[in-house]
Design a protein around this motif. Structure first.
Motif, PDB file in Angstrom:
ATOM      1  N   MET A   1       0.846  -1.205   0.000  1.00 22.87           N
ATOM      2  CA  MET A   1       0.000   0.000   0.000  1.00 22.87           C
ATOM      3  C   MET A   1       0.880   1.254   0.000  1.00 22.87           C
ATOM      4  N   ALA A   2       0.576   2.194  -0.908  1.00 24.10           N
ATOM      5  CA  ALA A   2       1.392   3.405  -1.030  1.00 24.10           C
ATOM      6  C   ALA A   2       1.254   4.284   0.211  1.00 24.10           C
ATOM      7  N   LYS A   3       2.368   4.900   0.590  1.00 22.43           N
ATOM      8  CA  LYS A   3       2.338   5.811   1.735  1.00 22.43           C
ATOM      9  C   LYS A   3       1.629   7.100   1.346  1.00 22.43           C
ATOM     10  N   PRO A   4       0.931   7.732   2.306  1.00 19.96           N
ATOM     11  CA  PRO A   4       0.307   9.020   1.993  1.00 19.96           C
ATOM     12  C   PRO A   4       1.362  10.088   1.719  1.00 19.96           C
ATOM     13  N   LEU A   5       1.004  11.081   0.936  1.00 23.56           N
ATOM     14  CA  LEU A   5       1.927  12.182   0.658  1.00 23.56           C
ATOM     15  C   LEU A   5       2.224  12.967   1.930  1.00 23.56           C
ATOM     16  N   LEU A   6       1.187  13.156   2.755  1.00 18.91           N
ATOM     17  CA  LEU A   6       1.345  13.872   4.018  1.00 18.91           C
ATOM     18  C   LEU A   6       0.632  13.090   5.115  1.00 18.91           C
ATOM     19  N   ASP A  33      -3.393  11.964   0.424  1.00 19.96           N
ATOM     20  CA  ASP A  33      -2.754  11.147  -0.614  1.00 19.96           C
ATOM     21  C   ASP A  33      -2.408  12.004  -1.821  1.00 19.96           C
ATOM     22  N   LYS A  34      -1.563  11.481  -2.697  1.00 14.52           N
ATOM     23  CA  LYS A  34      -1.182  12.198  -3.914  1.00 14.52           C
ATOM     24  C   LYS A  34      -2.424  12.461  -4.761  1.00 14.52           C
ATOM     25  N   ILE A  72       4.690  15.430  11.625  1.00 19.09           N
ATOM     26  CA  ILE A  72       4.230  15.859  10.301  1.00 19.09           C
ATOM     27  C   ILE A  72       5.191  15.240   9.293  1.00 19.09           C
ATOM     28  N   VAL A  73       4.821  14.109   8.721  1.00 23.19           N
ATOM     29  CA  VAL A  73       5.711  13.413   7.783  1.00 23.19           C
ATOM     30  C   VAL A  73       5.260  13.711   6.357  1.00 23.19           C
ATOM     31  N   PHE A  74       6.174  14.313   5.578  1.00 22.53           N
ATOM     32  CA  PHE A  74       5.876  14.663   4.192  1.00 22.53           C
ATOM     33  C   PHE A  74       6.635  13.751   3.241  1.00 22.53           C
ATOM     34  N   ASP A  75       5.933  13.214   2.273  1.00 20.90           N
ATOM     35  CA  ASP A  75       6.521  12.370   1.226  1.00 20.90           C
ATOM     36  C   ASP A  75       7.239  11.143   1.791  1.00 20.90           C
TER      37      ASP A  75
END
Length: 343
Positions: A1-6, A33-34, A72-75
């Motif tokens: 499963m793809a990680k969320p963008l933020l 998500d992206k 706050i995790v980005f990308d």
């Protein structure tokens, strides 16, 4: 499963003042998500803009403090909550763009439009000025500005409010960010221009697949653009879900109140618009129980004493309200909202 963008987890932001500590954001969590549009809605003072500006690390510190445990995790790799200012300068404008509420005060009155748009391009992309200027002209054309080449030589005061907002959108898109934060992007504009700006943002989002966080109290704008919605009250998320879940199956009395204050064209009943009585709580000393209890017509004793966790309604739709507990009395959704309001 793809990680969320933020991915924002347990975000808590306080302001240290002489009179005490204002708990402006109290444990906010969400993902984007992206290519997704997330709307954050709520009354003025509920913590929407502080949340948005904290994501960009634009809230002055001091007096603001991002509390321990906030994430706050980005990308998938950048922990924004712990970044230094020099690290943020690479992210800000380059990876995450922002459209502010009032373009007249956000744009520099002493610089031409071209100089302001190319500033970020020259800093982050290391290209020649002629290339940056060509990109700026392309961006102004993208956002629907006529005579784009001539506009680059003009100053903010020479443009109308709608044109300045288009410049702000062009500026925020200059470096091709993955995420765009729009903080009340249509507040200062008249209704016709608002509709044009919403159409423009939706068109750009579809063309560029840029994710958008839309901060607003205008539910009409939300209905036009959002995929997911979070409802904030007194610095907390009180309900989250898809656009349809929040508009047609809301499960928090505060969300009901927001929806009942908006006129609907699809209702076959003569439903009066209602305001939410009372005022939001003082965040110098937030209440022990549910922050909305003092204004809620359905409040029970437990609401005054214990702050509810989020109850899962269905899938990712959750609401922080004791009425969703299995032992709570059954309360009918007010007339004029939900699927039953349709003609």
């Amino acid at each position: 499963m793809a990680k969320p963008l933020l991915e924002v987890k347990n975000l808590r932001v306080s302001f240290k003042m002489y009179a005490g500590e204002v708990q402006a954001v109290r444990g906010v969590s969400f993902t984007v998500d992206k290519g997704e549009v997330l709307a954050i809605v709520g009354e003025s003072g509920c913590g929407k803009s502080v949340t948005a500006q904290t994501l960009m690390r634009l809230v002055p510190s001091p007096p603001s403090v991002i509390k321990e445990g906030s994430s706050i995790v980005f990308d998938g790799e950048h922990e924004i909550a712990k970044m230094s200012e020099s690290q943020m300068q690479h992210i800000r404008g380059n990876e995450i763009g922002m459209i502010f509420q009032d373009p007249m005060t956000s744009l520099n009155p002493t610089m031409t439009i071209g100089a302001q748009i190319t500033e970020g391009i020259l800093k982050h992309q290391k290209v020649k000025k002629s290339v940056a200027m060509a990109r700026a002209e392309e961006l102004l054309t993208l956002v629907g500005m006529s005579n784009a080449k001539e506009r680059l030589q003009q100053y903010p005061h020479e443009l109308s409010g709608g044109m300045r907002q288009r410049v702000m959108i062009a500026l925020s898109l200059a470096c091709g960010p993955k995420l765009l934060i729009a903080d009340e992007p249509t507040t200062a504009l008249d209704v016709t221009i608002q509709a044009q700006i919403i159409d423009l943002m939706r068109d750009i989002q579809q063309k560029t697949d840029t994710a958008i966080i839309l901060i607003t109290h205008d539910l009409g704008v939300v209905a036009e653009m959002a995929h997911k919605v979070i409802v904030m009250y007194a610095g907390k998320v009180v309900e989250r879900g898809t656009l349809d879940e929040i508009f047609y199956e809301p499960r928090h009395p505060y969300t009901w109140g927001l929806l009942r204050s908006v006129p609907r064209l699809d209702s076959d009943k003569n439903v009066e618009l209602e305001s939410i009585p009372g005022t939001p709580p003082d965040l110098y000393a937030p209440p022990v129980g549910c922050a909305f209890a003092a204004r809620c017509p359905y409040a029970m004793k437990v609401c005054q004493e214990i702050d509810p966790d989020h109850f899962v309604i269905h899938g990712d739709h959750t609401a922080a309200c004791w009425l969703n507990h299995q032992d709570a009395p059954k309360v009918e959704m007010p007339v004029g909202i939900g699927r039953g309001a349709h003609g």
